[in-house]
Scaffold this active site. Structure first.
Site, mmCIF file in Angstrom:
data_model
loop_
_atom_site.group_PDB
_atom_site.id
_atom_site.type_symbol
_atom_site.label_atom_id
_atom_site.label_comp_id
_atom_site.label_asym_id
_atom_site.label_seq_id
_atom_site.Cartn_x
_atom_site.Cartn_y
_atom_site.Cartn_z
ATOM 1 N N GLU A 1 0.787 -1.073 0.049
ATOM 2 C CA GLU A 1 -0.015 -0.079 0.130
ATOM 3 C C GLU A 1 0.947 1.236 -0.012
ATOM 4 O OE1 GLU A 1 -3.427 0.170 -0.133
ATOM 5 O OE2 GLU A 1 -3.684 -1.746 -0.175
ATOM 6 N N SER B 1 -51.429 -31.769 35.995
ATOM 7 C CA SER B 1 -51.377 -31.939 37.368
ATOM 8 C C SER B 1 -50.022 -31.446 38.148
ATOM 9 C CB SER B 1 -51.192 -33.490 37.701
ATOM 10 O OG SER B 1 -52.594 -34.048 37.216
#
Length: 825
Positions: A90, A458
């Site tokens: 770069e 139940s």
């Protein structure tokens, strides 16, 4: 002077004048624009976007949320060869220029003048790229470029070269949601920066120019071309690597592949609960602020819960037979690997249940072809549960699923039509230890543990019995198990039935609970009063509106969440306290500083009252004093759960250090909690929950639950320090099938989880609380007997109930007491 010399001088003077005017104009623009530039020194404190990470209590990763993968790396931790690879690709003169590379600028200008291209490469230094990424857009214009250059000059004046390079290497985009070189190294290679080879570093350095179209996964050919013909030659030219290293790097193949962070805890439903809670507390910053959330989950418990739910649902599903292939791929033989992956991708991804297409089949085996092109042989034993041979069940082109058994052998499976949910809480604090909201989060994100409202059947009876014990009933009280008819004012008739439509006559409440006798529960609720029971049961944390104001409440017709039922059962396990479920232990910021921490109220039978606060006022319902009880808590709904678990939801969360330990509000009399717990232990020892005896623990207790037509199957219970509830049912409320009671559909899941969660956990054996007496009772009449009476049964009664029973005298009968006529098992 010759005329042409005169004109030349005039042109030179004019050019000089125009040049000076141009310089003055540029200087004026700079003079005007410079003060308007941002203060670049703030980049030293810039906070890059980081994902939200969620972990178990023991530090295992549950999930990562956020659009970015980023792991900021200080410049001194980035290896020199990695930095130099990026500089070669770069900006080779980065450490030499002052923000602008005039060679690159002149090259770019020449390309603009000499070609017809509207965009030209080159000209931007790393400093300029940092300026653009942090302050400017990607707009292509001379104005933007001019501001970029000014910002680069200013950054070079205010920041060091290493600071600028660190910003660049941690900011740049590498494709696949990876930002920064450390995240790229992990995603593409599964390595830390110091583990990268020269070839890998060069490959990464070649990505930022073309992050989407030239990364080594989406376009490996272009990535290799950029590595071999640009980055590596530049590194050799600049002396970063020598010839031998260059040749070795050129020869290294492309070995990049996706590496997702390893998720170690299978808890997607909890992760989603955390995400919602964090967004409610921190807003949009929750997913980008780099927060680390530590939950209350124990990784081993959570993974055991998921495995048990999946095993239980698959076993349920196999009991009801093979339904057929999940789908078909008619042209599977002509598909290449990519085509097959695409065809199989139409079917949902389910952990541990792999997709495959049947390639060949005969009476002895089937050959399966998976998405990764592997050929797998499925033997006849792998589909024994279907009761048929492979040729009778499968044909080429069928899409099926398989999973590997403990010996690594494939077993044919299918996606269950039923769903399940599991919630496990620490009874003392309410901390969530495990939660499963369904068979697969990827298949359906609906959280059945916190969002589904189902009838508990139940398994609700212990709450009704608890209310009865407050009314003066005892486990030895006799209640008739006989037909009963109720008529309302409109003339409607209700004839409740036991599950087997039989009747056992007079029986003790302890036996009625053990055998889950519906008619006893209905008569009991009728005797104590529906309004009293409804208000009493809210003390467990249930919302009043969720409890039907009629006798059907005794049979569990309330619509409740799995979480709320588990919360209620925790009260029986912790001595009578109402705890608030919570699941976020602490939140750390990106620097590891604890910004939020939850300090729960704790059940404490030996404590006098809430620490550091005003003592709760006695609660009186229908003249019955519940002791020091706080006002009924909000029900354990999803919204309440999120609030309770969200740091900052109450004053205790924002305390920087541990506060004085708060005591949970008392919900019921500790003696009542002990009595109900003793009944739950009996249900496991000799009732509908006997299958749980396989765990070999004396402190296991619980209650099964089933609803009409077997639409819901439950098991809720206690063991060690946990209260755990399991529900099984179908989202569309259709029946589970004949015989799918709580003891068959839900209890095996509960056993599978608790067996793992309670490994090496000491037994819980609380002593009877003060005011509770151990007595001998007549099992036929429920009356007191002198200690040592043959045929008598040991039980517990409250002191005040004992005094009342003593007033009736001992129920001594001649000879041994006979109980066989009433104890029906």
């Amino acid at each position: 002077m010759r005329p042409w010399l005169r004109w030349l001088r005039r042109l030179l003077l004019a050019g000089l004048a125009f040049g000076l005017l141009g310089l003055l104009a540029v200087g004026a623009v700079i003079w005007t624009a410079w003060p308007q530039l941002p203060d670049v020194r703030e980049l030293r404190q810039i906070e890059l976007q980081l994902p939200l990470s969620i972990h178990s209590a023991d530090g295992k990763l549950i999930a990562l949320y956020g659009e970015t993968r980023r792991y900021p790396a200080p410049i001194d931790t980035i290896p020199e060869r990695v930095k130099r690879a990026f500089l070669a690709a770069e900006d080779a003169r980065f450490y030499e220029h002052q923000g602008l590379d005039f060679n690159g600028i002149f090259r770019a200008v020449w390309l603009i003048l000499s070609t017809d291209r509207t965009r030209v490469p080159g000209g931007s230094t790393i400093t300029q790229q940092v300026a653009r990424d942090f302050y400017l857009s990607n707009e292509y214009s001379y104005v933007r470029k001019f501001r970029e250059m000014l910002l680069a000059i200013k950054m070079e004046q205010e920041l060091s070269k290493d600071e600028i390079l660190e910003l660049y290497l941690n900011k740049i985009f590498f494709g696949n949601r990876a930002y920064g070189v450390a995240a790229a190294a992990e995603y593409y290679y599964g390595k830390s920066l110091d583990e990268l080879t020269i070839a890998e570093a060069a490959t990464l350095a070649g990505i930022p120019k073309f992050p989407s179209s030239a990364n080594p996964i989406s376009n490996p050919a272009r990535a290799m071309e950029r590595r071999n013909y640009y980055v590596l030659p530049r590194m050799l030219e600049l002396g970063i690597i020598d010839r031998a290293e260059y040749e070795a790097a050129l020869a290294e193949p492309n070995n990049a592949k996706p590496h997702e962070p390893p998720v170690e805890v299978d808890a997607p439903y909890v992760a989603e609960m955390v995400r919602q809670a964090m967004e409610e507390r921190f807003g949009a910053d929750a997913l980008t602020g780099g927060y680390k959330v530590v939950t209350t989950l124990k990784s081993a418990d959570q993974n055991a819960a998921v495995a048990s739910v999946r095993n239980g649902l698959i076993e349920y599903d196999q009991r009801h037979g093979w339904r057929g292939a999940e789908g078909r791929i008619e042209d599977f033989a002509t598909l290449d690997a990519a085509g097959l992956r695409g065809a199989l991708a139409r079917f949902p991804t389910i952990p541990d249940l792999q997709r495959a297409v049947v390639q060949e089949v005969d009476a002895a085996r089937a050959v399966l072809r998976t998405a990764d092109e592997a050929a797998l042989e499925l033997p006849a034993t792998g589909l024994r549960w279907t009761g048929r041979t492979p040729a009778q069940v499968l044909k080429p082109g069928d899409v099926v699923r398989f999973r590997l058994d403990k010996d690594g052998q494939p077993q044919l499976v299918q996606l269950p039509q039923a769903q399940a949910a599991l919630v496990s809480l620490e009874a003392e604090t309410g901390a969530l230890r495990a939660l499963v909201g369904g068979f697969s989060f990827s298949q359906n994100k609906f959280n059945r543990a916190t969002q589904a409202q189902r009838q508990p059947g139940s398994s609700f009876k212990p709450f009704v019995y608890s209310a009865a014990f407050e009314r003066g009933y005892t486990p030895a009280t006799i209640v008739m198990d006989a037909p009963v008819v109720f008529r309302d004012r409109a003339g409607n008739v209700w004839r409740p039935q036991n599950d087997k439509e039989d009747f056992a006559g007079p029986m003790r409440l302890r036996e009625a609970m053990v055998q889950s006798r519906n008619l006893v529960s209905v008569r009991l609720l009728d005797a104590i009063g529906v309004q009293f029971a409804q208000r009493y049961i809210t003390q467990f944390g249930f919302a009043p509106e969720s409890l039907p104001p009629n006798l059907s409440m005794s049979l569990g017709t309330s619509s409740l969440t799995v979480l709320s039922v588990a919360r209620g059962y925790a009260t029986f396990g912790n001595g009578g306290y109402r705890i608030d479920p919570w699941f976020i232990a602490r939140v750390e910021d990106r620097n590891g500083v604890v910004v939020m921490e939850h300090h729960p109220a704790r059940a404490c039978p030996t404590c006098a009252g809430p620490a550091g606060g005003t003592a709760a006022q006695p609660a009186v319902v229908d003249g019955f004093n519940f002791g020091a009880v706080a006002a009924p808590a909000a029900p354990a709904t999803p919204a309440a759960d999120a609030t309770a678990a969200t740091p900052g939801a109450d004053a205790r969360h924002d305390v920087p250090g541990p506060p004085e330990q708060a005591t949970a509000a008392r919900a019921i009399d500790p003696r009542t909690a002990f009595l109900v717990r003793s009944l739950l232990l009996d249900v496991v020892n000799r009732g509908t929950g006997t299958a749980a005896k396989v765990l070999g623990r004396a402190d296991i207790g619980g209650k099964t639950g089933s609803t009409n037509d077997h639409r819901d199957a439950w098991f809720s219970g206690l063991g060690g320090d946990l209260a755990t509830t399991v529900w099984v049912g179908k989202d569309d409320f259709t029946p589970l099938g004949r015989g799918e009671y709580g003891g068959r559909a839900a209890l095996p899941i509960w056993i599978g989880y608790m067996g793992a969660a309670l490994k090496d956990v000491p037994l819980s054996d609380p002593a009877p609380p003060a005011g509770l007496l151990t007595v001998t009772i007549n099992p036929a009449t429920g009356g007191l007997l002198p200690d040592g009476t043959p045929g008598g049964r040991t039980d517990y009664v409250k002191t005040e109930d004992y005094d009342r029973m003593m007033a009736s005298g001992f129920g001594v009968e001649t000879g041994e007491v006979q109980e066989e006529a009433f104890d029906v098992f």
